[in-house]
Scaffold this active site. Structure first.
Site, PDB file in Angstrom:
ATOM      1  N   VAL A 118       4.612   0.964   1.202  1.00  0.00           N
ATOM      2  CA  VAL A 118       4.943  -0.138   2.107  1.00  0.00           C
ATOM      3  C   VAL A 118       5.018  -1.429   1.295  1.00  0.00           C
ATOM      4  O   VAL A 118       4.148  -1.695   0.466  1.00  0.00           O
ATOM      5  CB  VAL A 118       3.859  -0.298   3.190  1.00  0.00           C
ATOM      6  CG1 VAL A 118       4.260  -1.359   4.194  1.00  0.00           C
ATOM      7  CG2 VAL A 118       3.613   1.014   3.894  1.00  0.00           C
ATOM      8  N   PHE A 123       3.512   8.436   4.371  1.00  0.00           N
ATOM      9  CA  PHE A 123       4.910   8.840   4.323  1.00  0.00           C
ATOM     10  C   PHE A 123       5.723   8.038   3.313  1.00  0.00           C
ATOM     11  O   PHE A 123       6.934   8.095   3.306  1.00  0.00           O
ATOM     12  CB  PHE A 123       5.530   8.722   5.714  1.00  0.00           C
ATOM     13  CG  PHE A 123       4.876   9.629   6.698  1.00  0.00           C
ATOM     14  CD1 PHE A 123       5.322  10.929   6.858  1.00  0.00           C
ATOM     15  CD2 PHE A 123       3.794   9.201   7.448  1.00  0.00           C
ATOM     16  CE1 PHE A 123       4.700  11.777   7.747  1.00  0.00           C
ATOM     17  CE2 PHE A 123       3.173  10.049   8.346  1.00  0.00           C
ATOM     18  CZ  PHE A 123       3.617  11.347   8.497  1.00  0.00           C
ATOM     19  N   GLY A 124       5.028   7.256   2.502  1.00  0.00           N
ATOM     20  CA  GLY A 124       5.738   6.487   1.498  1.00  0.00           C
ATOM     21  C   GLY A 124       5.123   5.113   1.353  1.00  0.00           C
ATOM     22  O   GLY A 124       4.270   4.709   2.148  1.00  0.00           O
ATOM     23  N   LYS A 176       8.636  -0.028   5.136  1.00  0.00           N
ATOM     24  CA  LYS A 176       8.109   1.275   4.748  1.00  0.00           C
ATOM     25  C   LYS A 176       9.259   2.141   4.258  1.00  0.00           C
ATOM     26  O   LYS A 176      10.177   2.442   5.004  1.00  0.00           O
ATOM     27  CB  LYS A 176       7.434   1.919   5.963  1.00  0.00           C
ATOM     28  CG  LYS A 176       6.754   3.205   5.639  1.00  0.00           C
ATOM     29  CD  LYS A 176       5.848   3.628   6.782  1.00  0.00           C
ATOM     30  CE  LYS A 176       4.683   4.410   6.262  1.00  0.00           C
ATOM     31  NZ  LYS A 176       3.393   3.900   6.544  1.00  0.00           N
ATOM     32  N   GLY A 217       0.825  -1.200   0.000  1.00  0.00           N
ATOM     33  CA  GLY A 217       0.000   0.000   0.000  1.00  0.00           C
ATOM     34  C   GLY A 217       0.855   1.244   0.000  1.00  0.00           C
ATOM     35  O   GLY A 217       2.093   1.173   0.063  1.00  0.00           O
ATOM     36  N   ASP A 263      -3.250  10.430  12.488  1.00  0.00           N
ATOM     37  CA  ASP A 263      -4.010   9.957  11.341  1.00  0.00           C
ATOM     38  C   ASP A 263      -4.676   8.624  11.671  1.00  0.00           C
ATOM     39  O   ASP A 263      -4.452   7.625  11.007  1.00  0.00           O
ATOM     40  CB  ASP A 263      -3.050   9.819  10.153  1.00  0.00           C
ATOM     41  CG  ASP A 263      -3.795   9.715   8.839  1.00  0.00           C
ATOM     42  OD1 ASP A 263      -4.998  10.058   8.824  1.00  0.00           O
ATOM     43  OD2 ASP A 263      -3.193   9.296   7.847  1.00  0.00           O
TER      44      ASP A 263
END
Ligand code: NAG
Ligand code: NAG
Ligand code: NAG
Ligand code: NAG
Ligand code: NAG
Ligand code: NAG
Ligand code: NAG
Ligand code: NAG
Ligand code: NAG
Ligand code: NAG
Ligand code: NAG
Length: 737
Positions: free
Chosen positions: A517, A514-515, A531, A510, A628
């Protein structure tokens, strides 16, 4: 029974008012030239605490103590000279600073009644009272040389620590007043050794036991986790040999304390500004079952039964008469000898039926557990116990590990919520069940327990003592070895390339905030989630590493575990445990898969998320505000246990000053202004709750010919008295309105 009416014995405390009619002057510090006289009090700068002389009601004795300044009834939270009172007639006693820099309480004849007795380098010191309630002695350089928090009386205030230091032998415990008018020692509050347990003692005998610390609560306090005020932590430092328990509070926004009463009741009290009185959210023991060993060895206490005591299955009262009279202290004995203890040379071994285990759930585990550190699954725990005739019972607590009992099972209690599964060895004939039924029971319960052998927090893992020498003192020391943060790894970039097949698109799980995975597999076959952080703002390497190490120490069964990281060149990568069932949204918002989530599962998920957040907000030593929280950030393991992911990421990633101070950001929820607080997390949790119940995303819903978002839809139904209609169709059968 021994227990007195707990509420009464506690409330009498408040009749104890300091007699201060002679006092006229309030001062802010005590210096060598300005002692504290009887007609004065020392007041904290925010006027919250006050220290001075007091005489208890009707007593001949005079003490120096500290109390809440503006509250009625007030409460004395500390007494300096509890064992050496001044005569109440003594009008010229003083609290002064002596020539050696120590605080001294001198009577009218200039005898030293009490002193701080520390070695002070400079000859100038001053004493003052903080708004947190700490009475401190500082030297010329404002370095604290002595603090009353290190010398508790019967009360623990927020941010005060009690516990022990095995290096120095120091024991910081609470000791109750002898009676309401005499602060000299009586009961006290203490720790046992291993695993850490909270105890109340009456003289030398245990009076109440909080049960083992399971990394977030004491097992014997089923309501501990649910209390809003549970900023409790138990910190162990193996290198220093210390174990300290404390209740954290950021600031003085509420007044609270916990204390032990002369009757032996430990209670938490919170000042309620609404009613201007003290409220007591918690007290123990609160019934006879809480009193240590009420039902004797091999007895089980359940406060909602009548009579409260019964024998464990396979046991009978040692003395029927006493038992029936309601004197249960002698407990129970086996109905039949264990086959493993039988003299097998008399009975052919083929005829000996193996012992079995009786399963009991929601239990406060008995006292005197032994911890077996080298076993980390429930099956191993069972077979270890089965194969050792001295083992009378076992329990596998996920957050601790394998506990076994070789001594009489005492102080065994059944709760209606929380608690642990405990298995007790009995002779085969005793259980009154067919072999088949027994087999099914043991298998099903074991399956129910088998998840997460790895979730044992390495940071606080208790080490087993050398088996055999179970002197508690030694055991404790043996356990305080330096422990492993070592499972936390620095990965090389090449090993991660290999693990993820060069970050192949087919491995991608996904795209997070932040980037991306990726799923990966290490050489040893272990699956990981990788990640790869998008190239970051110019944050320094050191800051980045520090944050990662900090975050890696946050370990809880409902948080995704950070296993390591990699920094090479431009690459910054975080490596997490891999969770096989992906994220909550992949079930919840999938019309087919959502049926797999019945209400029980959803409820467990809700509880797990709440428990993880409680840890982040209250029980971890760095506070983390999740910025989040949403369904896609709740991952599920193979048993559908929820684990919060992406916590602390903002912190790792940005590491700005503002974020470093996240825990100082308090106040109102300002969602669009980008200020995040515990409250915004709780709000997000509420939205998530509605999503879990409705199975709908927080997007547009069509109802009564109008578009609503989930929140206004929920509000609409609620206002129409149709709240239960919120339930997802897939759970209406399993979720009672
Ligand atoms: C003081 O003690 C007397 C007798 O022991 C009692 O009647 C009275 O209520 C007490 N007063 C307070 C303030 O505790
Ligand atoms: C307090 O008492 C001391 C003697 O004990 C006296 O010297 C001083 O003046 C008194 N101060 C006040 C404010 O009454
Ligand atoms: C404290 O130190 C100062 C200067 O260092 C000295 O003058 C004074 O006599 C000392 N006081 C005492 C009580 O020792
Ligand atoms: C002060 O401390 C020393 C050493 O720590 C001890 O020997 C002495 O008995 C103490 N004195 C008092 C009055 O407690
Ligand atoms: C106080 O500070 C000075 C200079 O900063 C230092 O030389 C001295 O040792 C300090 N004294 C104590 C008692 O720490
Ligand atoms: C303490 O925290 C409360 C809310 O948590 C806040 O309203 C209050 O302003 C804070 N007080 C201080 C002195 O920081
Ligand atoms: C209960 O039994 C024990 C042991 O037989 C005895 O010592 C104790 O006095 C009894 N307690 C009561 C209240 O009868
Ligand atoms: C077991 O039984 C045998 C035969 O009755 C006897 O000789 C032996 O001493 C017994 N052993 C124990 C440990 O009681
Ligand atoms: C059996 O259990 C007891 C009590 O836990 C322990 O002392 C003993 O070492 C164990 N024996 C074996 C062979 O593991
Ligand atoms: C969760 O994952 C496990 C193992 O991957 C799988 O056997 C199980 O069916 C999954 N659970 C659900 C509800 O899909
Ligand atoms: C829910 O959706 C509405 C409308 O799309 C939006 O205004 C609101 O901010 C969302 N709330 C949350 C918590 O995401």
């Amino acid at each position: 029974m021994r227990l007195m009416t707990p509420w009464c014995s506690f409330l009498v405390f408040f009749f104890l008012l300091p007699v201060r009619d002679i006092a006229s002057g309030a001062v802010h510090n005590i210096t060598p030239s300005e002692p504290l006289c009887q007609n004065q009090t020392l007041v904290s700068s925010g006027q919250i605490f006050e220290l001075g002389f007091f005489t208890s009601n009707g007593s001949e004795n005079q003490y120096v103590g500290r109390w809440y300044k503006n509250l009625t009834p007030s409460r004395i939270v500390w007494v300096a000279n509890r064992d050496s009172p001044l005569a109440s007639a003594d009008q010229s006693a003083k609290l002064t600073i002596g020539s050696d820099g120590n605080l001294k309480l001198v009577d009218g004849q200039q005898n030293i009644v009490w002193s701080t007795n520390v070695s002070v380098k400079s000859n100038y010191t001053a004493a003052m009272l903080s708004d947190g309630g700490n009475f401190v002695l500082k030297d010329k350089n404002s370095t604290e040389v002595w603090a009353s928090f290190d010398d508790p009386t019967d009360t623990i205030l927020p941010n005060m620590k009690i516990g022990l230091n095995t290096r120095t032998g120091e024991r910081r415990v609470l000791v109750s007043w002898k009676n309401d008018n005499d602060p000299s020692k009586f009961h006290h509050w203490d720790y046992s050794e291993t695993p850490p347990q909270l105890f109340t003692w009456n003289g030398r005998s245990s009076y109440w036991r909080g049960g083992p610390w399971d990394k977030s609560t004491f097992i014997g306090i089923p309501d501990m986790d649910s209390s809003y005020y549970s900023g409790y932590t138990l910190q162990q430092d193996p290198q220093q040999g210390t174990t300290y328990f404390s209740c954290a509070s950021d600031n003085n926004s509420y007044l609270a304390y916990a204390s032990i009463s002369p009757g032996g009741i430990l209670a938490i009290m919170i000042w309620d500004y609404g009613s201007n009185s003290w409220s007591k959210p918690w007290a123990s023991p609160s019934n006879s079952c809480g009193v240590y060993g009420t039902c004797g060895p091999f007895g089980v206490c359940n406060s909602i039964n009548s009579p409260i005591c019964r024998c464990i299955k396979g046991f009978m009262p040692r003395s029927k008469e006493e038992w029936n009279r309601g004197n249960w202290t002698r407990g129970c004995i086996r109905e039949a000898e264990l086959s493993c203890q039988k003299n097998t040379s008399r009975t052919p071994s083929t005829q000996v039926k193996k012992d079995v285990f009786v399963h009991m759930n929601q239990m406060k585990v008995p006292d005197s557990a032994e911890y077996l550190s080298d076993i980390n699954d429930v099956g191993g725990c069972q077979s270890q116990c089965m194969n050792n005739c001295s083992c009378l019972a076992y329990s596998y607590v996920h957050t601790i590990g394998c506990l076994v009992w070789a001594k009489d099972l005492i102080d065994f209690q059944e709760f209606s919520t929380a608690g642990q599964d405990v298995y007790i060895r009995v002779a085969h004939d005793n259980t009154g069940m067919s072999t088949v039924a027994k087999l099914i029971i043991s298998i099903s319960t074991i399956l129910g327990l088998m998840f997460e052998g790895t979730a044992i927090f390495s940071l606080w893992k208790w080490r087993a003592s050398k088996r055999g020498e179970m002197s508690p003192g030694n055991a404790w020391k043996d356990q305080l070895k330096q422990d492993e943060a070592s499972e936390f790894t620095l990965f090389s970039f090449s090993s991660l390339l290999l693990a993820t097949n060069n970050f192949d698109a087919t491995n991608k799980l996904g795209q997070g905030g932040f980037g991306p995975v990726y799923k990966g597999m290490l050489n040893d076959g272990k699956e990981i989630a990788v990640k790869r952080l998008s190239s970051s703002s110019g944050q320094g390497m050191e800051e980045f590493k520090n944050e990662i190490v900090l975050i890696s120490k946050l370990q809880h069964r409902n948080l995704v575990r950070l296993k390591g990281f990699c920094i090479e060149g431009e690459e910054k990568i975080l490596v997490y445990e891999y969770l096989s069932n992906k994220s909550l949204d992949s079930f919840l918002f999938d019309s087919k898969r959502k049926a797999e989530l019945n209400w029980d599962t959803r409820f467990r998920i809700i509880q797990g998320i709440a428990s993880g957040l409680l840890y982040l907000h209250r029980n971890s030593y760095v506070r983390v505000i999740h910025r989040d929280l949403k369904a896609s950030n709740i991952l599920l393991d193979e048993k559908m246990n929820p684990k919060i992911s992406d916590f602390g990421l903002a912190r790792i990633f940005e590491g700005t000053q503002a974020l470093l101070n996240t825990h100082k950001v308090v106040g109102t929820l300002i969602r669009h202004g980008g200020i995040f607080s515990e409250k915004s997390v709780v709000y997000s949790f509420g939205v998530l709750l509605l999503e879990i119940i409705t199975g709908e995303k927080n997007t547009s819903l069509y109802y009564h010919g109008q578009h609503f978002n989930l929140l206004s839809y929920a509000w609409q139904l609620w206002s129409e008295d149709r709240g239960p209609n919120l339930r997802d169709e897939d759970i209406v059968n399993t979720c009672p309105p």
